[in-house]
Design an enzyme around this catalytic site. Structure first.
Site, PDB file in Angstrom:
ATOM      1  N   GLU A 255       0.890  -1.172   0.000  1.00  0.00           N
ATOM      2  CA  GLU A 255       0.000   0.000   0.000  1.00  0.00           C
ATOM      3  C   GLU A 255       0.919   1.211   0.000  1.00  0.00           C
ATOM      4  O   GLU A 255       1.489   1.563   1.032  1.00  0.00           O
ATOM      5  CB  GLU A 255      -0.889  -0.003   1.248  1.00  0.00           C
ATOM      6  N   CYS A 289      -2.502   8.876   2.442  1.00  0.00           N
ATOM      7  CA  CYS A 289      -2.166   8.405   1.090  1.00  0.00           C
ATOM      8  C   CYS A 289      -3.283   8.676   0.103  1.00  0.00           C
ATOM      9  O   CYS A 289      -3.045   8.783  -1.089  1.00  0.00           O
ATOM     10  CB  CYS A 289      -1.861   6.918   1.144  1.00  0.00           C
TER      11      CYS A 289
HETATM   12  P1  NAP Z   1       8.170   5.515   4.652  1.00  0.00           P
HETATM   13  O1  NAP Z   1       9.293   6.449   4.827  1.00  0.00           O
HETATM   14  O2  NAP Z   1       8.169   4.625   3.481  1.00  0.00           O
HETATM   15  O3  NAP Z   1       8.077   4.681   6.003  1.00  0.00           O
HETATM   16  C1  NAP Z   1       7.095   3.696   6.191  1.00  0.00           C
HETATM   17  C2  NAP Z   1       7.628   2.634   7.114  1.00  0.00           C
HETATM   18  O4  NAP Z   1       8.781   2.025   6.522  1.00  0.00           O
HETATM   19  C3  NAP Z   1       8.081   3.141   8.469  1.00  0.00           C
HETATM   20  O5  NAP Z   1       7.809   2.157   9.426  1.00  0.00           O
HETATM   21  C4  NAP Z   1       9.570   3.290   8.295  1.00  0.00           C
HETATM   22  O6  NAP Z   1      10.265   3.189   9.508  1.00  0.00           O
HETATM   23  C5  NAP Z   1       9.873   2.095   7.426  1.00  0.00           C
HETATM   24  N1  NAP Z   1      11.087   2.193   6.629  1.00  0.00           N
HETATM   25  C6  NAP Z   1      11.645   3.293   6.098  1.00  0.00           C
HETATM   26  N2  NAP Z   1      12.751   2.953   5.397  1.00  0.00           N
HETATM   27  C7  NAP Z   1      12.882   1.606   5.494  1.00  0.00           C
HETATM   28  C8  NAP Z   1      13.829   0.648   4.991  1.00  0.00           C
HETATM   29  N3  NAP Z   1      14.856   1.012   4.231  1.00  0.00           N
HETATM   30  N4  NAP Z   1      13.653  -0.641   5.291  1.00  0.00           N
HETATM   31  C9  NAP Z   1      12.605  -1.043   6.044  1.00  0.00           C
HETATM   32  N5  NAP Z   1      11.698  -0.192   6.556  1.00  0.00           N
HETATM   33  C10 NAP Z   1      11.818   1.123   6.269  1.00  0.00           C
HETATM   34  O7  NAP Z   1       6.790   6.287   4.572  1.00  0.00           O
HETATM   35  P2  NAP Z   1       6.239   7.378   5.577  1.00  0.00           P
HETATM   36  O8  NAP Z   1       6.764   8.695   5.218  1.00  0.00           O
HETATM   37  O9  NAP Z   1       6.410   6.928   6.966  1.00  0.00           O
HETATM   38  O10 NAP Z   1       4.682   7.267   5.247  1.00  0.00           O
HETATM   39  C11 NAP Z   1       4.114   8.035   4.272  1.00  0.00           C
HETATM   40  C12 NAP Z   1       3.944   7.262   2.966  1.00  0.00           C
HETATM   41  O11 NAP Z   1       3.102   6.147   3.193  1.00  0.00           O
HETATM   42  C13 NAP Z   1       3.250   8.100   1.917  1.00  0.00           C
HETATM   43  O12 NAP Z   1       3.850   7.898   0.658  1.00  0.00           O
HETATM   44  C14 NAP Z   1       1.835   7.553   1.932  1.00  0.00           C
HETATM   45  O13 NAP Z   1       1.142   7.762   0.737  1.00  0.00           O
HETATM   46  C15 NAP Z   1       2.063   6.116   2.218  1.00  0.00           C
HETATM   47  N6  NAP Z   1       0.843   5.498   2.763  1.00  0.00           N
HETATM   48  C16 NAP Z   1       0.143   4.649   1.965  1.00  0.00           C
HETATM   49  C17 NAP Z   1      -1.044   4.082   2.423  1.00  0.00           C
HETATM   50  C18 NAP Z   1      -1.836   3.152   1.561  1.00  0.00           C
HETATM   51  O14 NAP Z   1      -2.699   2.466   2.089  1.00  0.00           O
HETATM   52  N7  NAP Z   1      -1.583   3.084   0.265  1.00  0.00           N
HETATM   53  C19 NAP Z   1      -1.493   4.379   3.710  1.00  0.00           C
HETATM   54  C20 NAP Z   1      -0.755   5.244   4.494  1.00  0.00           C
HETATM   55  C21 NAP Z   1       0.425   5.796   4.011  1.00  0.00           C
HETATM   56  P3  NAP Z   1      10.719   4.516  10.333  1.00  0.00           P
HETATM   57  O15 NAP Z   1       9.499   5.372  10.369  1.00  0.00           O
HETATM   58  O16 NAP Z   1      11.096   4.011  11.651  1.00  0.00           O
HETATM   59  O17 NAP Z   1      11.816   5.125   9.537  1.00  0.00           O
END
Ligand code: NAP
Length: 485
Positions: A255, A289
């Site tokens: 997602e 999102c």
């Molecule tokens: P993110 O930077 O991708 O982080 C999401 C999760 O991944 C966090 O738990 C983060 O941990 C972890 N993470 C980051 N880098 C990683 C790596 N290299 N290896 C493993 N895990 C890693 O996204 P975000 O900024 O937190 O969230 C916003 C994004 O999520 C937006 O693009 C939004 O559109 C998307 N989103 C999508 C949906 C959907 O249902 N499609 C719903 C909600 C959000 P840490 O936070 O501890 O770094």
């Protein structure tokens, strides 16, 4: 936190195999509204993540062989407890994430609804009998849980993004390990406390908290005992995690990010469109999102829509999510504020005009003013990128085909919205939008009964609905032969 009615909901250790695990070090959880440290949480790493996977593996036989009814009863207990503790869970959520308390309560109810819905749907995992090509054979299809499920979830919905995955996984008979975002681990741990009280057996639902996203992520994407990996987060991180899952050919669902168009046609109910745009854009300070990212308005109603929308947005109250009457809380961090501000200033440099807001808010460094921009074109930074903040770029158009082409001209395909009262146009646009979800005269579209998910680079798989269980089930074909006398 001292206002919690049930202080036992505030946990600061990882929850592995039914017990609370401390680690050698802790990390801080910060209230984004004021920078206060609200908790210090155990900083689990690779070893604890492996332990959690082992415990999920050990619990798999017990959980997967329970009847769907038995699992449903325990999940229903979990749902009931979440709703009984809705106020406390919402307070914890607002403190660590920032959204207004009323929205946080809504998120708890939304997350719990998935647990309730899948507890029931788990009873309907039907198989199939297929006519065989020869009389001495029978073709039978059964569905079985995939096994141990690992997940990584984001900070913007610290409860619901876990609930949506865990509900389907547990209902299907899988066991579950989640690593929540390090900015918001407390909601996940409170869910674990309630899962335990609900009677969900040790090892079935595990939460590992830690700030080593990369290291823990490697375990969760590469461990051979994990059958399925499910992620919610950014497209960039999602792509790297898909690649990591390749080494053990895991079932994967993603997602990811979005860039939702919101189209207002000349024949729309303008007041309804204004309300729809506000809820789909400014909820969670624009950090969802499915948030509206680009507002396309047909020339004939451009002035009318822009005036009414601007007047309504100007009324929104910004402040600490725990205060009364707040509509928009802080953003998650000052880096997030800086990213949004850069999109605004770069687009202004390219010719866009700010007609409301356009800079940080006096409430503090994590707050950004609700902003509206006009003179925007579809190739400006504010339109090309996922904004993830409270900014509405308005793009005008004249022709239906042109707006459809502009709306689809992006790598994402999660949510989309449009307002029209012409039945022919409604079908043409609904079928023409290259998005997994389309809100038609509606700005809030997600609920447990509906299939949530994206196409293109917004991901794969669906959460919620009868389709949501498929991601956690394997199809097994039984060929029964030798049936002749
Ligand atoms: P993110 O930077 O991708 O982080 C999401 C999760 O991944 C966090 O738990 C983060 O941990 C972890 N993470 C980051 N880098 C990683 C790596 N290299 N290896 C493993 N895990 C890693 O996204 P975000 O900024 O937190 O969230 C916003 C994004 O999520 C937006 O693009 C939004 O559109 C998307 N989103 C999508 C949906 C959907 O249902 N499609 C719903 C909600 C959000 P840490 O936070 O501890 O770094």
């Amino acid at each position: 936190m001292h206002k919690l009615k049930d202080k036992q909901l505030l946990k600061n250790f990882s929850y592995i195999n039914g017990s609370w695990h401390s680690s050698e070090t802790n990390f801080e959880v910060i209230n984004p509204a004021n920078g206060d440290v609200i908790a210090k949480v155990s900083n689990a790493g690779i070893a604890e993540t492996e332990l959690a996977v082992n415990s999920a593996k050990s619990a798999l036989k017990l959980w997967s062989t329970k009847s769907a009814n038995e699992r449903a009863t325990l999940m229903r207990n979990w749902f009931n407890l979440m709703m009984q503790h809705q106020d406390d869970l919402a307070r914890i959520l607002t403190l660590e994430q920032g959204k207004p308390l009323a929205e946080a309560k809504g998120e708890i109810a939304y997350g719990a609804a998935f647990i309730e819905w899948f507890s029931e749907e788990g009873k309907r995992v039907y198989g199939d009998v297929i006519p065989a090509p020869s009389g001495d054979k029978r073709i039978i299809v059964i569905k079985q849980p995939v096994g141990v499920v690992a997940s990584i979830t984001p900070w913007n919905f610290p409860n619901a993004m876990i609930a949506r995955k865990a509900a389907a996984a547990l209902a299907a008979g899988c066991t579950f390990v989640v690593r929540p975002a390090s900015q918001t681990p407390l909601s996940a741990l409170a869910m674990a406390e309630l899962a335990e009280r609900a009677g969900i057996p040790a090892g079935v639902f595990n939460v590992v908290t830690g700030d080593d996203a990369r290291g823990m992520g490697k375990v969760l994407t590469q461990h051979p005992d994990i059958a399925k990996f499910t992620f919610t987060g950014s497209t960039a991180v999602g792509k790297s995690l898909i690649a990591q899952c390749a080494s053990t050919v895991k079932k994967v669902s993603m997602e990811l990010g979005g860039n939702a168009p919101f189209i207002v046609f000349d024949d729309a109910d303008i007041d309804a469109a204004v309300q729809g745009a506000i809820v789909s854009k400014y909820r969670n300070a624009g950090q969802t999102c499915v948030c509206t990212n680009r507002i396309f308005v047909q020339q004939g109603v451009l002035v009318q829509f822009t005036d009414r929308f601007t007047a309504a947005v100007a009324e929104l109250n910004i402040g600490d999510g725990l205060a009364d009457g707040i509509n928009i809380g802080p953003m998650i961090s000052k880096n997030a504020v800086a990213d949004v501000n850069k999109l605004v200033t770069d687009s202004v440099a390219a010719g866009a005009k700010v007609i409301l807001g356009g800079s940080t808010h006096h409430q503090g460094e994590n707050f950004y003013q609700p902003t509206i921009m006009t003179n925007v074109s579809n190739d400006m930074p504010i339109a090309v990128n996922e904004i993830f903040g409270p900014v509405s770029p308005i793009i005008s158009f004249t022709d239906e085909d042109d707006v459809l082409a502009m709306a689809n001209d992006c790598e994402y395909g999660l949510a989309s919205y449009f307002y029209s009262r012409d039945i022919g146009r409604i079908w043409r646009i609904a079928e023409g939008l290259e998005y997994g979800m389309v809100g038609i005269n509606e700005g809030i579209i997600s609920n447990a009964a509906a299939p949530f998910g994206g196409i293109k680079q917004s991901g794969n798989g669906r959460e919620g609905s009868k389709y949501g269980l498929d991601d956690y089930l394997e199809i097994k074909y039984l060929c029964m032969g030798g049936l002749d006398k």
